[in-house]
Design a protein around this motif. Structure first.
Motif, mmCIF file in Angstrom:
data_model
loop_
_atom_site.group_PDB
_atom_site.id
_atom_site.type_symbol
_atom_site.label_atom_id
_atom_site.label_comp_id
_atom_site.label_asym_id
_atom_site.label_seq_id
_atom_site.Cartn_x
_atom_site.Cartn_y
_atom_site.Cartn_z
ATOM 1 N N ILE A 4 12.320 41.606 -27.007
ATOM 2 C CA ILE A 4 13.439 42.244 -26.898
ATOM 3 C C ILE A 4 13.701 43.132 -28.395
ATOM 4 C CG2 ILE A 4 15.866 42.144 -26.671
ATOM 5 C CD1 ILE A 4 15.485 39.733 -24.672
ATOM 6 N N LEU A 5 13.785 42.636 -29.327
ATOM 7 C CA LEU A 5 14.046 43.210 -30.681
ATOM 8 C C LEU A 5 12.784 43.759 -31.244
ATOM 9 C CD1 LEU A 5 15.932 43.912 -32.765
ATOM 10 C CD2 LEU A 5 15.311 41.459 -34.005
ATOM 11 N N ASN A 6 12.572 45.231 -31.459
ATOM 12 C CA ASN A 6 11.704 45.892 -31.835
ATOM 13 C C ASN A 6 10.337 45.588 -31.194
ATOM 14 O OD1 ASN A 6 13.225 46.959 -33.783
ATOM 15 N ND2 ASN A 6 12.199 46.121 -35.760
ATOM 16 N N PRO A 7 10.441 45.770 -29.858
ATOM 17 C CA PRO A 7 9.050 45.809 -29.096
ATOM 18 C C PRO A 7 7.834 46.512 -29.490
ATOM 19 C CG PRO A 7 10.543 47.091 -27.935
ATOM 20 C CD PRO A 7 11.342 46.730 -29.221
ATOM 21 N N GLY A 8 7.903 47.198 -30.401
ATOM 22 C CA GLY A 8 6.754 48.067 -30.941
ATOM 23 C C GLY A 8 6.423 49.241 -30.022
ATOM 24 N N ALA A 9 5.320 49.612 -30.070
ATOM 25 C CA ALA A 9 4.840 50.982 -29.487
ATOM 26 C C ALA A 9 3.658 50.653 -28.520
ATOM 27 C CB ALA A 9 4.499 52.136 -30.332
ATOM 28 N N SER A 60 12.061 53.519 -27.783
ATOM 29 C CA SER A 60 11.672 52.635 -28.354
ATOM 30 C C SER A 60 10.673 52.715 -29.441
ATOM 31 C CB SER A 60 11.254 51.425 -27.528
ATOM 32 O OG SER A 60 11.145 50.162 -28.408
ATOM 33 N N ALA A 61 9.478 53.248 -29.153
ATOM 34 C CA ALA A 61 8.630 53.431 -30.292
ATOM 35 C C ALA A 61 9.037 54.746 -31.261
ATOM 36 C CB ALA A 61 7.604 54.118 -29.449
ATOM 37 N N TYR A 62 10.164 55.570 -30.848
ATOM 38 C CA TYR A 62 10.421 56.525 -31.948
ATOM 39 C C TYR A 62 11.545 55.890 -33.030
ATOM 40 C CZ TYR A 62 13.222 60.493 -34.188
ATOM 41 O OH TYR A 62 13.470 60.964 -35.006
ATOM 42 N N PHE A 63 12.582 54.834 -32.550
ATOM 43 C CA PHE A 63 13.436 54.461 -33.405
ATOM 44 C C PHE A 63 13.103 53.292 -34.102
ATOM 45 C CE2 PHE A 63 16.334 56.724 -30.358
ATOM 46 C CZ PHE A 63 16.953 57.466 -31.348
ATOM 47 N N ASP A 64 11.825 52.295 -33.533
ATOM 48 C CA ASP A 64 11.466 50.941 -33.865
ATOM 49 C C ASP A 64 11.095 51.200 -35.260
ATOM 50 O OD1 ASP A 64 10.214 48.658 -34.431
ATOM 51 O OD2 ASP A 64 9.676 48.444 -32.381
ATOM 52 N N ASN A 65 11.535 50.293 -36.183
ATOM 53 C CA ASN A 65 11.032 50.357 -37.539
ATOM 54 C C ASN A 65 9.999 49.601 -38.195
ATOM 55 O OD1 ASN A 65 12.219 47.913 -37.878
ATOM 56 N ND2 ASN A 65 14.308 48.199 -38.798
ATOM 57 N N THR A 66 9.463 49.120 -37.072
ATOM 58 C CA THR A 66 7.901 48.318 -37.353
ATOM 59 C C THR A 66 6.861 49.124 -36.767
ATOM 60 O OG1 THR A 66 7.844 47.162 -35.114
ATOM 61 C CG2 THR A 66 9.080 46.269 -36.891
ATOM 62 N N VAL A 67 7.104 50.383 -36.316
ATOM 63 C CA VAL A 67 6.109 51.259 -35.614
ATOM 64 C C VAL A 67 5.785 52.522 -36.621
ATOM 65 C CG1 VAL A 67 5.585 52.980 -33.932
ATOM 66 C CG2 VAL A 67 6.754 50.831 -33.318
ATOM 67 N N LEU A 88 13.237 59.000 -37.490
ATOM 68 C CA LEU A 88 11.914 58.313 -36.959
ATOM 69 C C LEU A 88 11.816 56.869 -37.468
ATOM 70 C CD1 LEU A 88 9.112 58.799 -35.685
ATOM 71 C CD2 LEU A 88 8.319 59.760 -37.816
ATOM 72 N N ASN A 89 11.504 55.845 -36.846
ATOM 73 C CA ASN A 89 11.383 54.412 -37.282
ATOM 74 C C ASN A 89 12.359 53.952 -38.237
ATOM 75 O OD1 ASN A 89 7.918 55.473 -37.235
ATOM 76 N ND2 ASN A 89 9.244 54.589 -35.553
ATOM 77 N N LYS A 90 13.608 54.196 -38.294
ATOM 78 C CA LYS A 90 14.645 53.854 -39.189
ATOM 79 C C LYS A 90 15.553 52.672 -38.679
ATOM 80 C CE LYS A 90 14.501 58.301 -41.534
ATOM 81 N NZ LYS A 90 15.332 59.266 -42.278
ATOM 82 N N PHE A 91 15.322 52.360 -37.509
ATOM 83 C CA PHE A 91 16.357 51.408 -36.782
ATOM 84 C C PHE A 91 15.610 50.017 -36.240
ATOM 85 C CE2 PHE A 91 18.345 55.312 -36.579
ATOM 86 C CZ PHE A 91 19.655 55.338 -37.303
ATOM 87 N N TYR A 92 16.476 48.976 -36.141
ATOM 88 C CA TYR A 92 16.228 47.973 -35.419
ATOM 89 C C TYR A 92 16.421 48.354 -34.190
ATOM 90 C CZ TYR A 92 15.177 44.904 -39.420
ATOM 91 O OH TYR A 92 14.784 44.401 -40.464
#
Length: 402
Positions: A4-9, A60-67, A88-92
């Motif tokens: 659920i949290l930061n599911p990636g790309a 999700s892939a755009y905002f996710d800070n682990t991607v 780009l990739n700046k949020f949880y």
């Protein structure tokens, strides 16, 4: 990072690898201006099969800070937009699919509790050092994380309006769900929900959000042969359900024959194909029942169990056993011998035992229905004269011939 949290790309990249992939990434540039503003609650409404889940995976892939967003979106339209780098990739990211939680729950209370536990499970893994004031209060837990770390979240909710389809007459459940969302999402950085319906915060009303969807709704419900065919199928499913309740075995068999003809493109040669036909035939039962296939029961697995919803406790529960080229008596005996009714021991109403068999030679469906009535232990005398069989095997139940 999590489910659920930061599911990636990975889901987005899998879609990109398809030969039929269509680049709709420019949608991102339309959402970016709303981040961190008073208008941060966005609804992306689309008809069924128009790519809502794909859109959720892309955002999700755009905002996710682990991607690595530069790699994930390489060559797509959005990379040429001036605003591409802005968020780009700046949020949880918290990505929820409400339909998944509903399908695993009996009612709205259970669904909300499951959702809260699932989100907290991921949060505690990522933020183990945060001191949570009340782990059962999800909104407060996000505030605790912000106070401790300064991290902000983007919420992406797929199928947000599924509650209004699954519990369409339960207005108390709908209100409870909206109150939960309101408390969870206040003051968050950005909310994007995807579904058919919009929500008016000022009026506390759900609505059809644009002219195109409204016209599709009007067209589909007022005219056209395709809709008539759907309406006829739903009507026939309701009649089948009524016949089952009334224990009209021949009518039920005839209804299944009709459903079989509508699925005749299937390779109809085993219980799996039969099960598919039965599921379609009893489509209307979803208004009254939670339907569980291959449910652990007694000392085996019941093919299909129909458990009355809270607003339909006056309806009988149903246990359906399917047989392929055997007999309906075999199906009923299996229900009894393997103690399938034990799974419904908390249910106080009647239970219908439904045996269905497809005869390979005659190419006909057969049906046998018997009713279980719950009684107090120790009853004797004339009341028991109606017992057909298996009273010893079914604990607190007796099979009564209506």
């Amino acid at each position: 990072m999590g489910v659920i949290l930061n599911p990636g790309a990975s889901a987005f990249l899998s879609a990109r690898r398809l030969n039929i992939y269509v680049d709709k990434s420019d949608m991102i540039s339309r959402i970016i201006p709303f981040v961190g503003t008073a208008d941060k609650y966005l609804c992306v409404s689309r008809p069924r099969r128009f790519g809502k889940s794909f859109m959720a995976n892309m955002l999700s892939a755009y905002f996710d800070n682990t991607v690595d967003g530069h790699e994930a979106f390489k060559g797509l339209k959005v990379t040429s937009e001036p605003s591409f780098e802005t968020c780009l990739n700046k949020f949880y990211v918290v990505k929820l699919n409400m339909q998944n939680f509903i399908s695993e729950s009996e009612d709205i209370k259970e669904m909300i509790e499951l959702l809260k536990r699932s989100v907290m499970w991921d949060l505690k893994k990522v933020f183990p050092d945060v001191s949570y004031f009340d782990e059962n209060n999800l909104g407060r837990s996000f505030a605790d994380i912000y106070d401790a770390t300064g991290n902000t979240f983007v919420f992406i909710i797929d199928e947000w309006d599924s509650i209004f389809r699954e519990f369409k007459t339960d207005f108390a459940a709908q209100k409870k769900y909206l109150d939960f969302l309101r408390d969870l999402l206040k003051d968050r950085t950005l909310l994007i929900h995807l579904g058919y319906l919009g929500y008016d915060k000022e009026k506390s009303e759900v609505f059809i959000p644009n002219k195109e969807l409204m016209m599709e709704f009007v067209t589909s419900t007022t005219a056209g042969i395709p809709w008539k065919e759907v309406a006829n199928s739903v009507s026939e499913s309701r009649e089948l359900l009524k016949s089952t309740w009334a224990m009209k075995e021949k009518d039920v068999a005839a209804g299944l024959e009709k459903a079989h003809l509508e699925t005749s493109h299937l390779q109809y040669n085993d219980e799996n194909a039969l099960s598919y036909t039965i599921s379609l035939a009893y489509y209307a039962a979803r208004d009254y029942y939670s339907i569980v296939r291959e449910m652990p029961a007694g000392i085996g697995f019941a093919d299909m169990v129909f458990i009355p919803r809270k607003n339909s406790v006056d309806k009988p529960a149903m246990i359906v056993e399917l047989k392929w080229d055997k007999s309906v008596d075999t199906a009923i005996k299996q229900i009894c011998n393997k103690h399938y009714p034990d799974v419904l021991k908390k249910f106080t109403g009647d239970i219908l035992l439904v045996g269905i068999n497809y005869d390979k030679k005659t190419k006909k469906h057969e049906c046998r229905i018997e009713r279980l009535k719950k009684i107090k232990r120790g009853l004797t005398g004339s009341f028991l004269s109606g017992i057909v069989r298996a009273k010893e095997r079914l604990n607190d139940y007796l099979i009564i011939k209506d």
